[in-house]
Write an enzyme that holds these catalytic residues in place. Structure first.
Site, PDB file in Angstrom:
ATOM      1  N   TYR A   1      62.738  15.028  -4.540  1.00 52.18           N
ATOM      2  CA  TYR A   1      61.448  14.761  -4.068  1.00 52.18           C
ATOM      3  C   TYR A   1      60.701  16.068  -3.914  1.00 52.18           C
ATOM      4  O   TYR A   1      61.415  16.856  -3.325  1.00 52.18           O
ATOM      5  CB  TYR A   1      61.294  13.779  -2.972  1.00 52.18           C
ATOM      6  CG  TYR A   1      61.685  12.425  -3.326  1.00 52.18           C
ATOM      7  CD1 TYR A   1      60.689  11.396  -3.285  1.00 52.18           C
ATOM      8  CD2 TYR A   1      62.786  11.923  -3.163  1.00 52.18           C
ATOM      9  CE1 TYR A   1      60.727  10.051  -3.695  1.00 52.18           C
ATOM     10  CE2 TYR A   1      63.050  10.588  -3.371  1.00 52.18           C
ATOM     11  CZ  TYR A   1      62.105   9.741  -3.604  1.00 52.18           C
ATOM     12  OH  TYR A   1      62.271   8.460  -3.872  1.00 52.18           O
TER      13      TYR A   1
ATOM     14  N   ARG B   1      71.013   6.519  -4.399  1.00 52.70           N
ATOM     15  CA  ARG B   1      70.151   5.760  -4.452  1.00 52.70           C
ATOM     16  C   ARG B   1      69.936   5.492  -5.946  1.00 52.70           C
ATOM     17  O   ARG B   1      69.646   6.199  -6.776  1.00 52.70           O
ATOM     18  CB  ARG B   1      68.568   6.186  -4.024  1.00 52.70           C
ATOM     19  CG  ARG B   1      68.652   6.355  -2.672  1.00 52.70           C
ATOM     20  CD  ARG B   1      68.478   4.964  -1.722  1.00 52.70           C
ATOM     21  NE  ARG B   1      68.355   3.758  -2.117  1.00 52.70           N
ATOM     22  CZ  ARG B   1      67.291   3.379  -2.398  1.00 52.70           C
ATOM     23  NH1 ARG B   1      66.099   3.808  -1.990  1.00 52.70           N
ATOM     24  NH2 ARG B   1      66.784   2.027  -2.889  1.00 52.70           N
TER      25      ARG B   1
ATOM     26  N   HIS C   1      64.194   4.699  -8.699  1.00 51.42           N
ATOM     27  CA  HIS C   1      63.279   3.752  -8.185  1.00 51.42           C
ATOM     28  C   HIS C   1      62.059   4.351  -8.054  1.00 51.42           C
ATOM     29  O   HIS C   1      61.884   5.765  -8.013  1.00 51.42           O
ATOM     30  CB  HIS C   1      63.532   3.160  -6.857  1.00 51.42           C
ATOM     31  CG  HIS C   1      63.965   4.058  -5.872  1.00 51.42           C
ATOM     32  ND1 HIS C   1      64.841   4.610  -5.670  1.00 51.42           N
ATOM     33  CD2 HIS C   1      63.042   4.490  -5.064  1.00 51.42           C
ATOM     34  CE1 HIS C   1      64.952   5.770  -4.672  1.00 51.42           C
ATOM     35  NE2 HIS C   1      63.603   5.573  -4.238  1.00 51.42           N
TER      36      HIS C   1
END
Lengths: 252, 202
Positions: A120, A169, A172
């Site tokens: 990110y 994770r 997504h």
């Protein structure tokens, strides 16, 4: 995570996930806020039951967004910089509906996501994967007359996090949505079909009803795929419940 | 009825997706009648929550629900009634707005509707900011009137002005002592008695 505890292993967390899956799911499909396998819920889920109360006229209306708020290019995350981002270009499209199947027209959708490497653009993300100078990862769109939306982006990568040892994770995209009532507000995550990390992930598994889990997963749609350019995914979103008829601000 | 899409946490990395410039400036500085609203979000241990996001939605002083677009890019004249503010490293938030008034026919006292999002919160929480000067309206409010004094106090802002004019403090305690009253508003559209009750724990 409590400072006094060692991070759990995946095996331990998976056992907790299995135990939680044995509890009858909420009728509305939402996760319980206090969900042990996701450690950060421990101090952030209320202990008191929610107070059931009728919504106010304010809560039965919603903020208004329009052309002034969102530019068409905001929905193409591959064109926010001078060059093309790395990764697999995808189209994500679908409809926003209310519980009665009515389209949610002219309302705001916002998305944010990791880049193709699973990183990110955020100071708190310390995953040793490269940033992409040509990808920020935030987008906005307004639904059309039929409640449709369409984003062009790149497929996000999976990434590690510190919930437990070797926690990852599944790929997504975060979605934020408004309905015609503030009570319909929804923030959620869209996943990709067949991800091998689903079973290991406490956030995905916090939705304990399997059918409800599937409502978080987009479908690959070859009719959305565009030749020589991008793969297509379809994901419809249904906002909470049947909303009341919006009050007439001058007529109540 | 369609089955709804489940909620998932906003996570820790929403900073480049959701906040927008001037998200807490519902009205420009110097606007006559402007108030500030500020507070701290704390977790069950009393620690500040530096990665929460709060949204506020309200009527203006005329009691009307805003109907003009521009909630993200305000035109500087229209009152959009929508604010979105992330908490800072100290768990604090701050916004500047106008006092709400109750819409005509509303059984509720003037308030701001609030949605709380945070890492570690799998489903956002709704609450409300009421104001202490509406003594009669607050006493008759369908929510405030059914809460005991301690819980009711978590929903009423505390006068706490500053050099720029009148202001209020509204803290959010996600869990534990002084836990904020959070609401289940999902009865909308359904025939429910207009009385607040406490849901039976599952």
């Amino acid at each position: 995570m409590s400072a006094s505890q060692q991070p759990a292993t995946q095996r331990e967390v998976s056992a907790e996930i299995a135990t939680a899956a044995g509890v009858p799911p909420r009728a509305d499909g939402h996760p319980e806020r206090a969900y042990g396998p996701y450690r950060s819920t421990a101090l952030r889920a209320p202990q008191q039951p929610l107070v059931v109360s009728p919504p106010s006229l304010t809560e039965l209306a919603a903020p208004v967004f329009g052309a002034r708020d969102v530019a068409p290019i905001d929905a193409d995350l591959t064109r926010h910089h001078t060059g093309d981002p790395l990764g697999e270009r995808i189209i994500v499209t679908g409809r926003v509906l209310d519980g009665d199947g009515r389209p949610v027209r002219h309302q705001l959708l916002e998305i944010w996501q990791a880049n193709a490497a699973g990183r990110y653009r955020h100071e708190g993300d310390q995953h040793p994967a490269p940033l992409d100078p040509n990808f920020t990862g935030g987008g906005r769109a307004i639904t059309d007359d039929e409640g449709r939306y369409r984003f062009v982006t790149i497929k996000p990568g999976a990434y590690p996090w510190r919930n437990h040892t070797n926690a990852w994770r599944p790929a997504h995209i975060h979605f934020s949505l408004f309905g015609t009532a503030f009570t319909q507000r929804l923030v959620t995550q869209m996943y990709f079909p067949g991800d091998p990390l689903f079973g290991f992930d406490p956030i995905f598994q916090s939705v304990t009803d399997e059918k409800a889990q599937q409502r978080l997963v987009a479908a690959y749609d070859h009719d959305v795929t565009e030749p020589e350019w991008a793969l297509g995914y379809r994901w419809d979103i249904v906002l909470d419940g049947a909303h009341a008829t919006p009050p007439d601000p001058d007529g109540v | 009825m369609l089955e709804l899409t489940p909620s998932q946490t906003v996570g820790p990395f929403f900073a480049f997706g959701l906040p927008f410039d001037g998200g807490g400036d519902v009205v420009p500085a110097g606007t006559p009648g402007a108030i500030t609203l500020h507070g701290t979000v704390r977790d069950g241990a009393g620690a500040p929550v530096p990665d929460a996001l709060l949204e506020f939605w309200q009527t203006g002083p005329d009691g009307r629900l805003p109907t003009r677009s521009g909630s993200l890019h305000r035109d500087g004249r229209s009152f959009t009634g929508f604010a979105r503010v992330p908490t800072d490293r100290a768990g604090d938030y701050h916004l500047r707005t106008l006092r709400p008034a109750a819409p005509s026919g509303s059984p509720h006292a003037p308030h701001l509707a609030v949605a709380v999002f945070a890492r570690g919160l799998l489903h956002h929480l709704f609450t409300r900011v009421y104001f202490p000067n509406h003594v009669e309206a607050n006493a008759a409010d369908p929510l405030l009137s059914v809460l005991d004094e301690e819980r009711r106090a978590t929903l009423v802002a505390v006068p706490d002005g500053g050099p720029t004019g009148p202001g209020y403090r509204f803290d959010v305690r996600m869990q534990g002592p002084g836990e904020t009253v959070f609401l289940d508003l999902s009865t909308h559209g359904l025939a429910q008695p207009p009385v607040a009750t406490t849901e039976t724990p599952a």
